[in-house]
Design a protein around this motif. Structure first.
Motif, PDB file in Angstrom:
ATOM      1  N   LEU A  72       3.917  10.314   5.250  1.00 48.39           N
ATOM      2  CA  LEU A  72       2.658   9.941   5.889  1.00 48.39           C
ATOM      3  C   LEU A  72       2.375   8.441   5.810  1.00 48.39           C
ATOM      4  N   PRO A  73       2.645   7.769   4.694  1.00 51.71           N
ATOM      5  CA  PRO A  73       2.457   6.311   4.688  1.00 51.71           C
ATOM      6  C   PRO A  73       3.292   5.585   5.740  1.00 51.71           C
ATOM      7  N   LEU A  76       1.336   5.907   8.865  1.00 51.39           N
ATOM      8  CA  LEU A  76       0.148   5.053   8.811  1.00 51.39           C
ATOM      9  C   LEU A  76       0.506   3.585   9.043  1.00 51.39           C
ATOM     10  N   THR A  77       1.633   3.168   8.519  1.00 51.67           N
ATOM     11  CA  THR A  77       2.086   1.794   8.766  1.00 51.67           C
ATOM     12  C   THR A  77       2.346   1.584  10.255  1.00 51.67           C
ATOM     13  N   THR A 182      -4.289  12.161   9.315  1.00 56.47           N
ATOM     14  CA  THR A 182      -4.583  12.587   7.944  1.00 56.47           C
ATOM     15  C   THR A 182      -5.252  13.959   7.903  1.00 56.47           C
ATOM     16  N   TYR A 189      -3.527  18.526   4.060  1.00 53.31           N
ATOM     17  CA  TYR A 189      -3.139  17.857   2.817  1.00 53.31           C
ATOM     18  C   TYR A 189      -4.283  17.936   1.810  1.00 53.31           C
ATOM     19  N   ASP A 193      -5.744  13.190  -1.488  1.00 56.91           N
ATOM     20  CA  ASP A 193      -4.740  12.387  -0.791  1.00 56.91           C
ATOM     21  C   ASP A 193      -5.298  11.833   0.516  1.00 56.91           C
ATOM     22  N   ARG A 196      -7.611   8.969  -0.150  1.00 57.64           N
ATOM     23  CA  ARG A 196      -6.869   7.786  -0.592  1.00 57.64           C
ATOM     24  C   ARG A 196      -6.150   7.117   0.578  1.00 57.64           C
ATOM     25  N   TRP A 197      -5.501   7.905   1.418  1.00 54.26           N
ATOM     26  CA  TRP A 197      -4.813   7.336   2.579  1.00 54.26           C
ATOM     27  C   TRP A 197      -5.790   6.612   3.496  1.00 54.26           C
ATOM     28  N   GLU A 198      -6.948   7.233   3.716  1.00 50.62           N
ATOM     29  CA  GLU A 198      -7.923   6.624   4.624  1.00 50.62           C
ATOM     30  C   GLU A 198      -8.518   5.346   4.026  1.00 50.62           C
ATOM     31  N   ASN A 200      -7.029   3.378   1.796  1.00 52.64           N
ATOM     32  CA  ASN A 200      -5.982   2.358   1.780  1.00 52.64           C
ATOM     33  C   ASN A 200      -5.771   1.756   3.167  1.00 52.64           C
ATOM     34  N   PHE A 201      -5.904   2.587   4.189  1.00 55.30           N
ATOM     35  CA  PHE A 201      -5.755   2.075   5.552  1.00 55.30           C
ATOM     36  C   PHE A 201      -6.861   1.068   5.861  1.00 55.30           C
TER      37      PHE A 201
END
Length: 285
Positions: A72-73, A76-77, A182, A189, A193, A196-198, A200-201
């Motif tokens: 997933l990262p 996101l990248t 996400t 998920y 998680d 955190r992903w959102e 960090n984005f």
């Protein structure tokens, strides 16, 4: 098809069904931005045929199911690159008009709940729908793929990710594609998680957004999208005979219940949506 050791896809999009012109325009624009979209080797707009790069048959869904923490990262990248690379296309990409958002978010009220024989307080639903549309339109806007999820991202032979189904891109909320991934309608998920992903984005690509506002934006935009999908999947089944989408409704409904409960303006909606859970289970058995 294959020739000289290379593999291609023949795409058929009859003019009566919309044709290929918009796809060709967007593919060329996004390719010029350096994004991994299929190269167009040949196009016949009269008959609606395209010869495209073949990205293979491995949806990113498979990698995400096996190792979301690593996969997933990467997606996101790529999304961050998409948002940055398309910044100069604003004059060419139509805006995500509030009227369209209203039409979409109303699909639960107009299709999903009636399909389950659940009575609707139209005025109350419309009030919350209006808030969701207003919230989705706040802040900066950028290029939105509109279907950036595990079935439109492909793992290519070289290990990179390719992007499909981008022709309907609009200029809208930077959270839209993020939560499409996400909070994917086809895979779920752990909540920690997702947050955190959102977060960090936001920190990496949208640092001007406050953390609290961003979290609420993600909830509101995702709820708008999931309310659209609930009604859309029912409409596809009932009107168009595409019943395969019904199997994905329980997951989408679970998302919508949680998101509605997380937003002060839609807490009441969560209770209404929870009423639909047993009726949906009965309908699908």
């Amino acid at each position: 098809c294959q020739t000289n050791g290379a593999s291609y896809i023949l795409m058929d999009a009859p003019v009566a069904a919309g044709g290929i012109d918009l796809f060709v325009q967007r593919a060329r624009q996004f390719a010029a931005c350096g994004l991994p979209v299929p190269h167009i080797h040949a196009a016949d707009s009269t008959q609606g045929f395209l010869l495209l790069d073949d990205f293979g048959d491995r949806w990113l869904w498979q990698d995400l199911r096996e190792n979301a923490a690593a996969t997933l990262p990467q997606a996101l990248t790529l999304l961050g690159q998409w948002q940055q690379a398309t910044a100069a296309l604003q004059a060419d990409i139509p805006p995500y008009e509030p009227s369209r958002l209203h039409t979409e978010v109303a699909l639960t009220r107009e299709w999903f709940l009636p399909w389950l024989d659940i009575a609707v307080d139209t005025a109350r639903w419309q009030e919350s729908e209006n808030w969701l549309v207003e919230r989705a339109g706040q802040g900066r806007a950028l290029c939105v793929h509109r279907d950036y999820h595990c079935r439109n991202l492909m793992r290519r032979a070289d290990g990179s990710i390719g992007i499909l189904d981008f022709q309907d891109a609009l200029w809208g909320s930077p959270a839209y594609d993020l939560v499409s991934l996400t909070r994917d309608c086809y895979i779920r998920y752990p909540q920690a998680d997702v947050r955190r992903w959102e977060a960090n984005f936001r920190a990496r690509y949208l640092p001007q957004e406050s953390a609290e506002d961003w979290a609420q934006t993600c909830d509101a935009v995702s709820l708008q999208r999931h309310l659209k999908v609930l009604g859309l999947f029912v409409r596809l089944a009932e009107r168009d005979g595409k019943r395969g989408y019904l199997a994905d409704l329980p997951l989408v409904l679970a998302y919508a219940c949680d998101e509605a409960a997380a937003l002060p303006h839609t807490v009441w909606m969560a209770d209404e949506l929870r009423r639909a859970i047993p009726r949906l289970q009965e309908k699908l058995t």
